[in-house]
Design a protein around this motif. Structure first.
Motif, mmCIF file in Angstrom:
data_model
loop_
_atom_site.group_PDB
_atom_site.id
_atom_site.type_symbol
_atom_site.label_atom_id
_atom_site.label_comp_id
_atom_site.label_asym_id
_atom_site.label_seq_id
_atom_site.Cartn_x
_atom_site.Cartn_y
_atom_site.Cartn_z
ATOM 1 N N VAL A 1 0.845 -1.203 0.000
ATOM 2 C CA VAL A 1 0.000 0.000 0.000
ATOM 3 C C VAL A 1 0.878 1.250 0.000
ATOM 4 C CG1 VAL A 1 -1.605 1.372 1.387
ATOM 5 C CG2 VAL A 1 -2.034 -1.061 1.049
ATOM 6 N N LYS B 1 1.924 9.220 -6.083
ATOM 7 C CA LYS B 1 2.279 10.610 -5.781
ATOM 8 C C LYS B 1 3.485 11.123 -6.532
ATOM 9 C CE LYS B 1 0.239 10.730 -1.200
ATOM 10 N NZ LYS B 1 0.440 10.989 0.210
ATOM 11 N N LEU C 1 0.988 4.078 -2.928
ATOM 12 C CA LEU C 1 0.774 5.510 -2.666
ATOM 13 C C LEU C 1 1.971 6.346 -3.097
ATOM 14 C CD1 LEU C 1 -0.975 5.317 0.820
ATOM 15 C CD2 LEU C 1 -2.034 5.769 -1.419
ATOM 16 N N LYS C 2 3.160 5.842 -2.823
ATOM 17 C CA LYS C 2 4.385 6.541 -3.231
ATOM 18 C C LYS C 2 4.454 6.640 -4.755
ATOM 19 C CE LYS C 2 9.350 6.206 -2.563
ATOM 20 N NZ LYS C 2 10.445 5.400 -2.009
#
Length: 83
Positions: A69, A77, A73-74
């Motif tokens: 997760v 972004k 997310l990294k």
């Protein structure tokens, strides 16, 4: 094979499929599909490990899902480079 075995096998199978697809460069190691397969597979395996009260694998698979997760997310972004 009981229900927990079948569910756990599906979860682990998804993780192994993601690894296989990555090794043969059929999916990107930093792609959304790779992360999602790991999140789903590890979450299923974690849940099944919880059902059978095998807590070392609850920790292992829970950590695997959490790290995936964070990686997703990294990846989402980071700025996308257009070539």
């Amino acid at each position: 094979m009981n229900t927990n075995d079948i569910i756990g096998t599906i979860g682990v199978g998804i993780i192994l499929l993601a690894y296989f697809l990555n090794i043969f460069s059929w999916i990107k190691k930093d792609g959304v599909l790779f992360y999602m397969m790991n999140i789903i597979g590890a979450s299923i395996a974690c849940f099944t490990s919880y059902l059978i009260h095998y807590f070392p694998f609850v920790i292992l698979e829970g950590t695997w899902a959490l790290v995936s997760v964070i990686g997703l997310l990294k990846n989402i972004k980071k700025p996308q480079v257009v070539s």
